[in-house]
Design a protein around this motif. Structure first.
Motif, mmCIF file in Angstrom:
data_model
loop_
_atom_site.group_PDB
_atom_site.id
_atom_site.type_symbol
_atom_site.label_atom_id
_atom_site.label_comp_id
_atom_site.label_asym_id
_atom_site.label_seq_id
_atom_site.Cartn_x
_atom_site.Cartn_y
_atom_site.Cartn_z
ATOM 1 N N GLY A 174 4.818 0.087 -5.224
ATOM 2 C CA GLY A 174 3.897 -0.844 -4.571
ATOM 3 C C GLY A 174 3.651 -2.085 -5.410
ATOM 4 N N PHE A 187 7.327 -2.129 2.572
ATOM 5 C CA PHE A 187 6.023 -1.471 2.614
ATOM 6 C C PHE A 187 6.019 -0.347 3.643
ATOM 7 N N LEU A 238 7.368 2.738 1.981
ATOM 8 C CA LEU A 238 6.394 3.319 1.052
ATOM 9 C C LEU A 238 5.275 4.045 1.797
#
Length: 246
Positions: free
Chosen positions: A99, A123, A126
């Motif tokens: 991140g 993102f 993740l």
């Protein structure tokens, strides 16, 4: 619980070895070139501490997968559970470092005047990994479900390695051709790994485990939403102030 999935199949060890070897090859071909450039001074932008931590934690994750599969195949379950204790903090390290790396990368993109829509995919990966890992941890007393959730989580996080490889030959014309082509570019690798797990269930047990029945539709919906965000006009204005404020 379906007894077909609690009895060990004679091919299980071969499947997990194949899954691990395929994943290792994809990682080496996808990430070795940028790691070499960033870590050994061949890139003007050196690897940040966050990126270094991510690389080493990801490497440890793959090593633990191999160790866990080996221990399970030898029925050394006490050791298997002992090493399993490391997987949750390791996953947290992977998420935190990845991140931060993505935030630093987004900041450089802003400095260079580039759009941030690509961050929807990174993102998105993740977030998918972050959702699957707690479920895998919660199901650690249910080995068939636990193993399949770990497979899904690993398949999700390996999306980046796949599209780094495909980027070398996937032309801009193909990429821009349709929503489907972009979906396959970013998520096709994950679907290959998940497909391996599904195919193995159907071949070895003649049935599909409930983890796949529940998780796969949700995963596909999330992946489609990620590509929709990538294609949108609203994602960049939404994420840019957050990155700039960080």
């Amino acid at each position: 619980m379906d007894p077909r999935f609690h009895s060990r199949h004679k091919w299980d060890g071969y499947f997990w070895l194949t899954f691990w070897l395929y994943s290792l090859v994809i990682i080496l071909f996808g990430f070795a070139p940028p790691v070499q450039e960033r870590f050994f001074g061949q890139d003007p932008q050196p690897a940040s501490i966050a990126l270094q931590l991510h690389v080493w934690s990801f490497t440890a994750w793959m090593c633990l997968l191999a160790i866990q599969a080996f221990l399970a195949s030898k029925h050394k379950m006490e050791l298997h559970r002992f090493f399993g204790l490391a997987m949750l903090p390791l996953a947290l390290a992977m998420l935190g470092s990845a991140g931060m790396s993505e935030i630093y990368s987004a900041e450089r993109a802003i400095e260079n005047g580039r759009e941030l829509n690509f961050r929807a995919t990174t993102f998105g990966v993740l977030i998918g990994f972050a959702v699957l890992i707690p479920f895998a941890w919660a199901k650690r007393t249910d080995p068939p479900a636990h193993k399949r959730l770990i497979l899904l989580a690993t398949a999700t996080i390996l999306a980046g390695a796949h599209f780094r490889i495909w980027g070398a030959w996937w032309s801009d014309e193909w990429f821009e051709a349709s929503f489907l082509s972009r979906f396959l570019f970013f998520h096709g690798g994950t679907l290959i790994l998940v497909g391996m797990g599904i195919a193995y269930d159907l071949i070895s047990r003649k049935a599909l485990h409930r983890v796949y029945k529940i998780a796969l539709p949700i995963m596909l919906a999330w992946q489609l939403a990620v590509i929709f965000a990538y294609d949108s006009d609203w994602f960049d204005p939404l994420i840019r102030p957050l990155i700039e404020a960080f």
